[in-house]
Design an enzyme around this catalytic site. Structure first.
Site, PDB file in Angstrom:
ATOM      1  N   ARG A  26      39.486  37.911  60.580  1.00 18.65           N
ATOM      2  CA  ARG A  26      38.715  38.007  61.824  1.00 18.65           C
ATOM      3  C   ARG A  26      38.796  36.702  62.607  1.00 18.65           C
ATOM      4  O   ARG A  26      38.564  35.615  62.062  1.00 18.65           O
ATOM      5  CB  ARG A  26      37.253  38.315  61.511  1.00 18.65           C
ATOM      6  CG  ARG A  26      36.313  38.211  62.719  1.00 18.65           C
ATOM      7  CD  ARG A  26      34.882  38.523  62.320  1.00 18.65           C
ATOM      8  NE  ARG A  26      33.933  38.322  63.403  1.00 18.65           N
ATOM      9  CZ  ARG A  26      33.032  37.341  63.462  1.00 18.65           C
ATOM     10  NH1 ARG A  26      32.971  36.427  62.476  1.00 18.65           N
ATOM     11  NH2 ARG A  26      32.205  37.252  64.462  1.00 18.65           N
ATOM     12  N   ARG A  67      24.189  32.167  75.992  1.00 20.28           N
ATOM     13  CA  ARG A  67      24.338  30.949  75.194  1.00 20.28           C
ATOM     14  C   ARG A  67      23.788  29.762  75.949  1.00 20.28           C
ATOM     15  O   ARG A  67      23.876  29.702  77.183  1.00 20.28           O
ATOM     16  CB  ARG A  67      25.824  30.694  74.876  1.00 20.28           C
ATOM     17  CG  ARG A  67      26.419  31.722  73.942  1.00 20.28           C
ATOM     18  CD  ARG A  67      27.829  31.386  73.500  1.00 20.28           C
ATOM     19  NE  ARG A  67      28.342  32.458  72.659  1.00 20.28           N
ATOM     20  CZ  ARG A  67      28.076  32.562  71.355  1.00 20.28           C
ATOM     21  NH1 ARG A  67      27.340  31.649  70.758  1.00 20.28           N
ATOM     22  NH2 ARG A  67      28.546  33.572  70.654  1.00 20.28           N
ATOM     23  N   LYS A 210      30.315  47.089  67.801  1.00 25.03           N
ATOM     24  CA  LYS A 210      29.363  46.326  67.002  1.00 25.03           C
ATOM     25  C   LYS A 210      27.946  46.771  67.386  1.00 25.03           C
ATOM     26  O   LYS A 210      27.548  46.652  68.542  1.00 25.03           O
ATOM     27  CB  LYS A 210      29.542  44.824  67.248  1.00 25.03           C
ATOM     28  CG  LYS A 210      30.857  44.288  66.704  1.00 25.03           C
ATOM     29  CD  LYS A 210      31.108  42.854  67.132  1.00 25.03           C
ATOM     30  CE  LYS A 210      30.132  41.886  66.500  1.00 25.03           C
ATOM     31  NZ  LYS A 210      30.439  40.483  66.899  1.00 25.03           N
ATOM     32  N   THR A 268      27.264  40.445  58.243  1.00 27.60           N
ATOM     33  CA  THR A 268      26.257  39.378  58.386  1.00 27.60           C
ATOM     34  C   THR A 268      25.489  39.107  57.090  1.00 27.60           C
ATOM     35  O   THR A 268      24.831  39.980  56.547  1.00 27.60           O
ATOM     36  CB  THR A 268      25.236  39.654  59.513  1.00 27.60           C
ATOM     37  OG1 THR A 268      25.918  40.087  60.683  1.00 27.60           O
ATOM     38  CG2 THR A 268      24.488  38.369  59.856  1.00 27.60           C
TER      39      THR A 268
END
Length: 306
Positions: A26, A67, A210, A268
């Site tokens: 990934r 962010r 996702k 995760t």
């Protein structure tokens, strides 16, 4: 699925990871430069040849994640009671413990007093006390403190519908991924099936949805119908949903994916303690085993292998 980062991109390390069972490498496009990602793909292909095993490359796009900008000391400590001003639009000014920039100009237009904000993967909680849309600024008081680093994500639980579904930057990164030969693409912060269809118009690569927003969970069946694969992305899901709901959502999504013949990835903190320990905890072993017993087709390691 193993994330490739500074700790794992050396050629010999990649060969060892492949020999030990890495099926998919990934690339997290939220971090690293385009040149670094191109070099990593080349190294993965070379390592797969040396190991004699095929390995797919997964490009994970950042999506419409908020962010904070760069911080002057790179890491700051926020203490309960501190007041922080967030300024939208991602200005050039470096931030500190009292002032931080945000990569989205619409922040102040979408917030109200008493709204909650999270930093540092949910470990730092702030509550909005004042909003100044004319200045693009939001003041928030720290309720639960902790360390915050440059360019970390900011979570605002609830629907922030004015965020773009697929930022144009993601489409540019998608083109870069295609140019270096990635095999599949993960779309972050999917909220609706239209998000998948929009990207589908730009690529023929398999698309992974996702699931990390409550809105996505509500429309899971439609999203799985539109996507080629689903990822139960428990990190942000655990911030946006009550944490006790996450195991149930995981089981429901894996069951739905199996019924619809969509490959599934559980992600995760699968082996989070192994960032610092050579052995996993018993709880992590049980977590991995239960995801597999529930029908997941893959597990994903992120920080652990990066």
């Amino acid at each position: 699925v193993a994330t490739i980062g500074p700790a794992s991109r050396e050629p010999d390390t990649l060969v060892a990871m492949i020999e030990d069972g890495m099926d998919v490498a990934r690339l997290n496009y939220s971090h690293g430069t385009l040149d670094e990602h191109a070099e990593t793909v080349k190294r993965v292909r070379d390592a797969a040849g040396r190991a004699g095993r095929p390995v797919a490359v997964l490009q994970d796009l950042p999506g419409p994640k908020l962010r904070i900008g760069p911080l002057r000391e790179d890491v700051v400590e926020l203490k309960p009671g501190d007041r922080v001003t967030f300024s939208g639009g991602g200005h050039d000014r470096e931030g500190d413990a009292r002032y931080m920039t945000i990569t989205w100009a619409g922040l102040a237009d979408s917030m109200s007093p008493q709204d909650v904000m999270y930093l540092a993967d949910g470990s730092v909680r702030l509550r909005v006390v004042e909003v100044r849309p004319q200045d693009g600024e939001v003041d928030a008081d720290v309720e639960i403190g902790g360390a915050v680093a440059s360019r970390q994500g900011l979570n605002i639980p609830g629907p922030v519908d004015s965020l773009p579904s697929v930022p144009k930057e993601d489409l540019e990164l998608l083109r870069h991924g295609e140019s270096i030969g990635v095999d599949m693409v993960a779309l972050s912060f999917v909220r609706r099936p239209e998000d998948i269809e929009l990207v589908r118009d730009h690529t023929r690569l398999p698309l992974i949805a996702k699931m990390e927003k409550p809105q996505a969970v509500e429309r899971a069946e439609e999203i799985l119908e539109a996507a080629d694969c689903v990822m139960v992305a428990r990190g942000d899901l655990g911030i946006e949903l009550p944490i006790e709901r996450v195991p149930i959502v995981q089981k429901d999504l894996l069951k739905m994916a199996g019924r619809m013949a969509r490959p599934s990835i559980t992600a995760t903190q699968m082996l989070d303690s192994m960032v610092t320990s050579s052995r996993p905890t018993r709880a992590e072993v049980a977590d991995v085993a239960n995801a597999i017993l529930d029908g997941t087709d893959a597990v994903m390691l992120s920080q652990e292998t990066a």
